[in-house]
Motif scaffolding. Structure first.
Motif, PDB file in Angstrom:
ATOM      1  N   PRO A   1       0.855  -1.386   0.043  1.00 48.16           N
ATOM      2  CA  PRO A   1       0.104  -0.105  -0.025  1.00 48.16           C
ATOM      3  C   PRO A   1       0.844   1.151  -0.032  1.00 48.16           C
ATOM      4  N   GLY A   2       0.796   2.008  -1.108  1.00 49.56           N
ATOM      5  CA  GLY A   2       1.547   3.286  -1.210  1.00 49.56           C
ATOM      6  C   GLY A   2       1.258   3.979  -2.370  1.00 49.56           C
TER       7      GLY A   2
ATOM      8  N   ARG B   1      -1.970   4.046   9.491  1.00 44.14           N
ATOM      9  CA  ARG B   1      -1.420   2.828   9.593  1.00 44.14           C
ATOM     10  C   ARG B   1      -0.716   2.484   8.398  1.00 44.14           C
ATOM     11  N   TYR B   2      -0.934   3.244   7.085  1.00 44.73           N
ATOM     12  CA  TYR B   2       0.086   3.041   5.999  1.00 44.73           C
ATOM     13  C   TYR B   2       0.734   4.334   5.549  1.00 44.73           C
TER      14      TYR B   2
ATOM     15  N   LYS C   1      -3.114  -0.057  -2.566  1.00 48.70           N
ATOM     16  CA  LYS C   1      -3.581   0.962  -2.043  1.00 48.70           C
ATOM     17  C   LYS C   1      -4.848   1.344  -2.072  1.00 48.70           C
TER      18      LYS C   1
ATOM     19  N   VAL D   1      -6.655  -1.613   0.646  1.00 44.13           N
ATOM     20  CA  VAL D   1      -6.545  -1.380   1.955  1.00 44.13           C
ATOM     21  C   VAL D   1      -7.356  -0.019   2.303  1.00 44.13           C
TER      22      VAL D   1
END
Length: 303
Positions: free
Chosen positions: A91-92, A118-119, A283, A286
């Motif tokens: 996730p990014g 969280r991310y 991304k 999530v």
């Protein structure tokens, strides 16, 4: 048809393995097929790339120069593929999200900020609109919408709640003007209504058969913004019909009271939507999962 990449894989493999036979075994094709692919490449470039003898293959000066460009291009493709795989699995990056104005600010943004915490590699790009956005045409990763959805083969949706409309008034106002017991009683009350897209919003009434109809009410104040409507009602200026998610805290604290309970209608689903894709980027996945988990964690359905 673009043939610029034809023969490149065979050419690079020949320089690495040193023979057409070895390349044919690796690629699962015939030796002659490898030779023809390299020959077509040479014909297209107008340059001889390999010296061929019965004993070995060696690069020509043109072949050495072309090999350098081929290796650089393949390295760049490898980096691009790695970046795509990383985006799919980790996730990014930027997540473009569109939310309904009041509901998005009050309920969805706090959830998104927790997901971003969280991310840390996520970058949120959030817009607030009450119109139906074109997710694909406007390059939006996901949106939250209140209302019934049209059938679409291009979008997927997950329901995260239900919006229920209630009629409320401040305790002081009700003490002065009395509590309405029927729709007819509203003629003796000040009603505050909102506007959306230039149109006055009618109140929604439940019918005996369970259906919902629009009900005209005597209008005291007409305000464009729902949060301003709420402000006016809390200040004791009249009654209004608003989503219960907007007034539930004030009702719980006693600042507002629900009236005509059971007669107010207009239940609508709250959905998160995203474009249909073969592989959902991490991304987006999530973010959707976080919204769904938030909805499941509520003590009652979002209303």
């Amino acid at each position: 048809m673009d043939t610029r990449f034809d023969g490149i894989a065979e050419f690079v493999a020949v320089t690495r393995l040193g023979s057409f036979t070895a390349v044919a075994a690796e690629l699962g094709v015939t030796k002659s097929a490898v030779g023809r692919a390299v020959s077509r490449l040479e014909d297209r470039l107008g340059s001889k790339l390999l010296h061929r003898t019965t004993r070995r293959l060696t690069l020509t000066p043109a072949g050495e120069a072309w090999l350098e460009h081929c290796l650089a291009a393949l390295d760049e493709l490898d980096r691009g593929e790695s970046a795509l795989l990383l985006a799919r699995d980790a996730p990014g990056g930027e997540v473009r999200i569109d939310l309904p104005t009041a509901f998005g600010r009050l309920h969805i943004m706090p959830v998104l900020l927790k997901i971003a915490e969280r991310y840390p590699a996520l970058n949120l790009k959030v817009s607030f609109t009450d119109r139906r956005v074109d997710l694909i045409g406007e390059n939006i990763d996901l949106s939250v919408r209140i209302g019934n959805l049209e059938d679409s083969t291009d979008l997927l949706a997950r329901q995260i709640g239900v919006q229920h409309m209630v009629i409320v008034g401040a305790a002081g106002y009700l003490a002065r003007r009395g509590v309405p017991r029927s729709w007819a009683d509203l003629t003796a009350h000040d009603c505050i209504v909102g506007r959306r897209q230039g149109n006055r919003i009618a109140w929604l009434m439940k019918q005996p058969d369970g259906s919902t109809s629009r009900q005209a009410v005597p209008v005291k104040h007409e305000l464009q913004d729902f949060e301003t409507v709420l402000m006016a009602v809390k200040a004791g200026h009249g009654l209004t019909q608003l989503p219960s998610w907007m007034v539930q805290d004030d009702v719980r604290l006693g600042a507002l009271k629900i009236v005509l309970d059971g007669l107010s209608g207009g239940d609508l689903p709250i959905n998160v939507l995203w474009p249909r894709t073969k592989t959902l980027p991490a991304k987006v996945r999530v973010t959707i999962d976080g919204l769904v988990q938030w909805a499941l964690g509520l003590s009652s359905a979002v209303a």
